[in-house]
Design an enzyme around this catalytic site. Structure first.
Site, short mmCIF file in Angstrom:
data_model
loop_
_atom_site.label_atom_id
_atom_site.label_comp_id
_atom_site.label_asym_id
_atom_site.label_seq_id
_atom_site.Cartn_x
_atom_site.Cartn_y
_atom_site.Cartn_z
N THR A 121 0.86 -1.18 0.00
CA THR A 121 0.00 0.00 0.00
C THR A 121 0.90 1.24 0.00
O THR A 121 1.35 1.68 -1.05
CB THR A 121 -0.98 0.00 1.20
OG1 THR A 121 -0.25 -0.22 2.41
CG2 THR A 121 -2.03 -1.08 1.04
N LYS A 137 4.02 -6.84 3.96
CA LYS A 137 3.75 -5.45 3.64
C LYS A 137 3.45 -4.74 4.95
O LYS A 137 2.94 -5.31 5.91
CB LYS A 137 2.59 -5.30 2.66
CG LYS A 137 1.21 -5.72 3.15
CD LYS A 137 0.44 -4.76 4.03
CE LYS A 137 0.38 -3.36 3.43
NZ LYS A 137 -0.38 -2.44 4.39
N THR A 140 -0.15 -2.92 11.34
CA THR A 140 -0.95 -2.97 10.12
C THR A 140 -0.12 -3.63 9.05
O THR A 140 0.48 -2.99 8.23
CB THR A 140 -1.43 -1.62 9.61
OG1 THR A 140 -2.26 -1.87 8.48
CG2 THR A 140 -0.39 -0.70 9.19
N GLU A 149 6.45 4.93 7.25
CA GLU A 149 6.05 6.08 6.44
C GLU A 149 6.87 7.32 6.80
O GLU A 149 6.77 7.85 7.90
CB GLU A 149 4.56 6.34 6.64
CG GLU A 149 3.71 5.25 6.01
CD GLU A 149 2.26 5.29 6.39
OE1 GLU A 149 1.46 4.65 5.69
OE2 GLU A 149 1.91 5.93 7.40
N ASN A 188 -0.06 10.39 5.48
CA ASN A 188 -1.33 10.00 6.10
C ASN A 188 -2.42 11.04 5.90
O ASN A 188 -3.59 10.70 5.84
CB ASN A 188 -1.11 9.70 7.58
CG ASN A 188 -0.46 8.35 7.76
OD1 ASN A 188 -1.12 7.32 7.68
ND2 ASN A 188 0.84 8.34 7.98
#
Length: 406
Positions: free
Chosen positions: A156, A182, A193, A278, A401
Site C-alpha cells: 500500500t 507489507k 498494520t 512512512e 497520512n
C-alpha cells in the site's frame, strides 16, 4: 549469512519454495497500472498456521479467514491491496465470502478452503467484480517463482517490496523458507498494520506449526512500532507445503533449527517494515534491561518508542537526551532513579539520576547522525529485559497520512 543453527539467510531474496505457487494481477480495486491482487496456492496435505489482529474492529476478511481456517485444510490464500474491507458490516462479510467463492468456483474446491486477506483504506465497500475478472488469469499464472511480483502486489504505502529467503539444514536434508510482508504505517504490536506470509517445504504438523509461528512473532512482528496504531486487518501466515518430504516433529533438533529459520525470516521482515515506516529515516532499537518483569521492560521501551518528542528528535538527529529521560520516568514503572543508566549505542548519557559526568554532546551527535542505532536503558531493578524496534517521525509521515485517501 549462516550460523550454528544451520540457517542461511538471504535478505531481500525471494526464492521458490517447492509446492507453493503464486500469481498476481491488476484488478483496479484502488490502484491503476499496478498489480493489487495476489493468489497463493498450497498443495493437498499442506499445513497452515496464522495469527491475526487483536483489534476488536477486525476486518471482514479476518473474520472469514478465522472461520475457514477452523473448518478445512487450506488450499488458497487470496490477498488484495487498496481496500481493507474493514468497518463494512454485513456487506463486508458477504464480499469477503464472495471473493473466496470466486476462487473456489474456478479452482474446484470448497470456498472454506480459501482464506481472504485485505489491506488498504478502511470503511469502503469491497467490489467483487474485479476479483471475478482477474481470477482466470491468476489461476493460469500460478508459479513457484512469483514471490517478487506477489510482494509488490500486496503493497500500500510501502516504498518497496519486503521479502526474505532462508535455507535450513536438517538431519534428512535441506529445506527452504521464503517470506514476504507489507507494512509501513499504522504499525504497533498485536500484528501492526501488516500482512506477512512465510512458507517452507518442510512437512510440519499443524499444531507444531502454530506453536512455531506464535513463538516467532513475539520478538519480531509483535515487537515493532512505527506510530503506535494497531490495524483492523493484520495477519501473519506460516505455510508448510511438505514438498521436501522431510518431516519435522516437536522436541527435536530439526524443530529447533526450523524454528531458528522461521524466526530469522520474521525478524528480517519485521525490521524491514520499520525501516520502511512512512517517512522514516532512522531505524532504532530500544532495549530495556534490568527490569523487575518483562512487562515493565516493555512498558518503558514502548513509552520511549511512542514518544512524539523522542521520535522527532530522532528525525532531527538531535541528541536531546532529556526527552528519553522524561519518557522513562512517565512509563508507569517503579524505579530507583539513581540506578538508571541510559546509553545511545556505547555512549552513556544518563547515570545516577542525571546527565552522565563523562557525556559529551559531540559523542551523542555521532550516534544520532547514523541511520541505525540503539537506545539502551538499564533500570537496575532486576533481570528482565525487552527490546522493540521503532523509527523516527518526519514531516513525510504527516503528509503521507493526510493525503492517504486523496
Amino acid at each position: 549469512m549462516s550460523d550454528m543453527t544451520g540457517v542461511a539467510l538471504q535478505g531481500g531474496a525471494a526464492l521458490p519454495v517447492p509446492g507453493i505457487r503464486l500469481a498476481s494481477a491488476a484488478a483496479g480495486i484502488r490502484y491503476s497500472e499496478r498489480d493489487d491482487v495476489c493468489l497463493i496456492e498450497l498443495p493437498a496435505g499442506a499445513t497452515v498456521a496464522a495469527v491475526f489482529t487483536r483489534n476488536l474492529f477486525c476486518a471482514a476478511p479476518v473474520v472469514v479467514a478465522r472461520e475457514h481456517l477452523a473448518k478445512d485444510p487450506v488450499r488458497y490464500l487470496l490477498i488484495n491491496s487498496g481496500n481493507a474491507n474493514a468497518g463494512t458490516g454485513d456487506e463486508g462479510l458477504r464480499a469477503a465470502r464472495e471473493t473466496c467463492r470466486a476462487v473456489a468456483a474456478m479452482a474446484g474446491c470448497p470456498m472454506s478452503q480459501v482464506l481472504p486477506f485485505s489491506t488498504g483504506v478502511i470503511g469502503e465497500d469491497l467490489p467483487i467484480v474485479p476479483f471475478q475478472r482477474v481470477m482466470p488469469g491468476l489461476l493460469n499464472g500460478l508459479d513457484e517463482d512469483a514471490w517478487e511480483a506477489a510482494a509488490r502486489a500486496i503493497m500500500t504505502t510501502d516504498t518497496r517490496p519486503k521479502r526474505c529467503s532462508c535455507t535450513v539444514q536438517l538431519s534428512a536434508g535441506q529445506v527452504s523458507l521464503t517470506g514476504m510482508a507489507k507494512g509501513s504505517g499504522m504499525i504497533r504490536p498485536d500484528m501492526a498494520t501488516m500482512l506477512a506470509y512465510v512458507a517452507t517445504d518442510a512437512r510440519v504438523p499443524a499444531s507444531l506449526l502454530q506453536e512455531m509461528l506464535e513463538q516467532a512473532v513475539a520478538p519480531s512482528f509483535n515487537s515493532i512500532t512505527v506510530d503506535g496504531d494497531t490495524s483492523t486487518n493484520d495477519a501473519c501466515v506460516l505455510m508448510a507445503s511438505g514438498a521436501s518430504g522431510i518431516d519435522v516433529e516437536a522436541g527435536g533438533t530439526d524443530a529447533q533449527r526450523l524454528q531458528a529459520g522461521i524466526e530469522a525470516v520474521c525478524m528480517y521482515l519485521a525490521r524491514e517494515i520499520v525501516r520502511d515506516g512512512e517517512g522514516a529515516t532512522k531505524l532504532v532499537d530500544v532495549c530495556v534491561r534490568g527490569a523487575r518483569s518483562v512487562e515493565d521492560a516493555r512498558a518503558v521501551a514502548y513509552t520511549i518508542a511512542h514518544s512524539p518528542l523522542v521520535k522527532t528528535a530522532l528525525y532531527a538527529s538531535d541528541p536531546n537526551w532529556g526527552r528519553i529521560l522524561a519518557a522513562v520516568g512517565r512509563a508507569g514503572v517503579g524505579m530507583d532513579l539513581q540506578r538508571i543508566r541510559i546509553h545511545l549505542d556505547d555512549v552513556c548519557i544518563v547515570s545516577n539520576g542525571g546527565r552522565d559526568p563523562g557525556y559529551r554532546e559531540e559523542d551523542g551527535q555521532r550516534v544520532m547522525d547514523q541511520d541505525a542505532f540503539g537506545i539502551h536503558v538499564d533500570l537496575g531493578e532486576g533481570g528482565a529485559e525487552a527490546c522493540v524496534v521503532t523509527c523516527d517521525l518526519s514531516y513525510d509521515y504527516v503528509k503521507i497520512n493526510a493525503e492517504y485517501r486523496s
